[in-house]
Design an enzyme around this catalytic site. Sequence first.
Site, mmCIF file in Angstrom:
data_model
loop_
_atom_site.group_PDB
_atom_site.id
_atom_site.type_symbol
_atom_site.label_atom_id
_atom_site.label_comp_id
_atom_site.label_asym_id
_atom_site.label_seq_id
_atom_site.Cartn_x
_atom_site.Cartn_y
_atom_site.Cartn_z
ATOM 1 N N LYS A 1 0.841 -1.212 0.000
ATOM 2 C CA LYS A 1 0.000 0.000 0.000
ATOM 3 C C LYS A 1 0.873 1.257 0.000
ATOM 4 O O LYS A 1 0.623 2.191 -0.746
ATOM 5 C CB LYS A 1 -0.924 0.035 1.237
ATOM 6 C CG LYS A 1 -1.910 -1.104 1.342
ATOM 7 C CD LYS A 1 -2.935 -0.855 2.435
ATOM 8 C CE LYS A 1 -2.353 -0.823 3.828
ATOM 9 N NZ LYS A 1 -1.910 -2.135 4.350
ATOM 10 N N ARG B 1 -11.056 0.536 7.692
ATOM 11 C CA ARG B 1 -10.646 -0.844 7.951
ATOM 12 C C ARG B 1 -11.731 -1.636 8.661
ATOM 13 O O ARG B 1 -11.546 -2.826 8.906
ATOM 14 C CB ARG B 1 -9.426 -0.825 8.859
ATOM 15 C CG ARG B 1 -8.124 -1.134 8.123
ATOM 16 C CD ARG B 1 -7.022 -0.764 9.011
ATOM 17 N NE ARG B 1 -5.798 -1.401 9.030
ATOM 18 C CZ ARG B 1 -4.655 -0.804 8.714
ATOM 19 N NH1 ARG B 1 -4.646 0.388 8.172
ATOM 20 N NH2 ARG B 1 -3.531 -1.416 8.922
ATOM 21 N N ARG C 1 11.330 -5.461 5.590
ATOM 22 C CA ARG C 1 11.031 -4.027 5.370
ATOM 23 C C ARG C 1 11.797 -3.140 6.355
ATOM 24 O O ARG C 1 11.896 -3.431 7.528
ATOM 25 C CB ARG C 1 9.522 -3.804 5.548
ATOM 26 C CG ARG C 1 9.121 -2.332 5.449
ATOM 27 C CD ARG C 1 7.695 -2.174 5.099
ATOM 28 N NE ARG C 1 6.768 -2.550 6.151
ATOM 29 C CZ ARG C 1 5.443 -2.463 6.028
ATOM 30 N NH1 ARG C 1 4.922 -2.019 4.889
ATOM 31 N NH2 ARG C 1 4.658 -2.817 7.004
ATOM 32 N N ARG D 1 9.906 -1.514 11.727
ATOM 33 C CA ARG D 1 8.723 -1.219 12.528
ATOM 34 C C ARG D 1 8.527 -2.294 13.591
ATOM 35 O O ARG D 1 8.766 -3.463 13.334
ATOM 36 C CB ARG D 1 7.488 -1.152 11.630
ATOM 37 C CG ARG D 1 7.297 0.209 11.000
ATOM 38 C CD ARG D 1 6.225 0.205 9.948
ATOM 39 N NE ARG D 1 4.980 -0.431 10.352
ATOM 40 C CZ ARG D 1 3.873 -0.429 9.621
ATOM 41 N NH1 ARG D 1 3.868 0.184 8.459
ATOM 42 N NH2 ARG D 1 2.786 -1.023 10.037
ATOM 43 N N ARG E 1 -2.170 -9.207 12.529
ATOM 44 C CA ARG E 1 -2.711 -8.191 11.614
ATOM 45 C C ARG E 1 -3.511 -8.846 10.491
ATOM 46 O O ARG E 1 -4.509 -8.288 10.021
ATOM 47 C CB ARG E 1 -1.568 -7.331 11.055
ATOM 48 C CG ARG E 1 -0.995 -6.400 12.129
ATOM 49 C CD ARG E 1 0.455 -6.055 11.859
ATOM 50 N NE ARG E 1 0.639 -4.976 10.917
ATOM 51 C CZ ARG E 1 1.811 -4.691 10.345
ATOM 52 N NH1 ARG E 1 2.870 -5.425 10.573
ATOM 53 N NH2 ARG E 1 1.907 -3.672 9.527
HETATM 54 P P1 AMP Z 1 -0.515 0.386 8.743
HETATM 55 O O1 AMP Z 1 0.691 1.253 8.653
HETATM 56 O O2 AMP Z 1 -1.615 0.806 7.830
HETATM 57 O O3 AMP Z 1 -0.192 -1.080 8.641
HETATM 58 O O4 AMP Z 1 -1.113 0.599 10.240
HETATM 59 C C1 AMP Z 1 -0.336 0.281 11.378
HETATM 60 C C2 AMP Z 1 -1.237 0.123 12.588
HETATM 61 O O5 AMP Z 1 -1.943 1.354 12.834
HETATM 62 C C3 AMP Z 1 -2.340 -0.923 12.452
HETATM 63 O O6 AMP Z 1 -1.871 -2.240 12.756
HETATM 64 C C4 AMP Z 1 -3.359 -0.422 13.462
HETATM 65 O O7 AMP Z 1 -2.947 -0.692 14.799
HETATM 66 C C5 AMP Z 1 -3.277 1.091 13.266
HETATM 67 N N1 AMP Z 1 -4.216 1.579 12.224
HETATM 68 C C6 AMP Z 1 -3.914 2.166 11.038
HETATM 69 N N2 AMP Z 1 -5.019 2.486 10.349
HETATM 70 C C7 AMP Z 1 -6.062 2.097 11.123
HETATM 71 C C8 AMP Z 1 -7.475 2.137 10.967
HETATM 72 N N3 AMP Z 1 -8.045 2.623 9.860
HETATM 73 N N4 AMP Z 1 -8.236 1.637 11.980
HETATM 74 C C9 AMP Z 1 -7.684 1.138 13.093
HETATM 75 N N5 AMP Z 1 -6.368 1.051 13.306
HETATM 76 C C10 AMP Z 1 -5.545 1.537 12.336
#
Ligand code: AMP
Length: 216
Positions: free
Chosen positions: A13, A88, A127, A160, A171
């Site tokens: 993404k 999400r 990553r 990360r 996840r």
């Molecule tokens: P990402 O970088 O998109 O993988 O997001 C990292 C983490 O941020 C996720 O595992 C969630 O803990 C939180 N997060 C990001 N976007 C959302 C969302 N739309 N709703 C809930 N938690 C989110």
Amino acid sequence: MNILIMGPAGAGKGTMSERIVKEYDIPHISTGDMLRENVRNGTELGKEAKSYMDAGKLVPDGVINAMVEKRLLEPDCQKGYLLDGFPRTLVQAEAFGEIANKIGKPVECVIALEVGFDILVDRITGRRICPNCGAIYHIKGHPSKVEGICDECGGELQQRKDDTVEKLRQRMDEYENSTKPVIDYFDKLGVVERIDAGKPAAEVFEDVKKALSKVA
Ligand code: AMP
């Protein structure tokens, strides 16, 4: 152009988003990046979100919806937007529909990136990200010129905290249970474009552009 990009952790993404915003000149709104910035800056929102994020769990809908609404009301979103990692959950999808109508920018295309688990494990564990400028690397597929140092800004690359196999499983479960139904929800609106994202990034981006050309 009003776009959502969805896919499990490691689907690409972030990488596709970098390319899409360059090509279409729209703001990239990543809820994950916004949350990480809040954690880094020690804001109230960051403090609340941190434990969920470290555990690979979703941050509560109310917090996320308020954060995204505020961002979408900023003037640059009049050009359109690329939302990455939001909505999400179905609750977020419904809140998003209301916000998008309020600003007169309903979603035109949902890019759904699809990748198998084994490829995701390889991508996630390799990553590395630059905490300064957000550049994304992979120790095998896209290494920085000097190990551990960002090519763009010289920042020290980091892994990360949630980029481990164990957290990836968590996840993925969240994705299957909460986010897949969101794709079905948008499918009913006829705006979803499914893309095989297990291929090299350049090929995936060609498919993304083809999908977006249908609405451009
Ligand atoms: P990402 O970088 O998109 O993988 O997001 C990292 C983490 O941020 C996720 O595992 C969630 O803990 C939180 N997060 C990001 N976007 C959302 C969302 N739309 N709703 C809930 N938690 C989110």
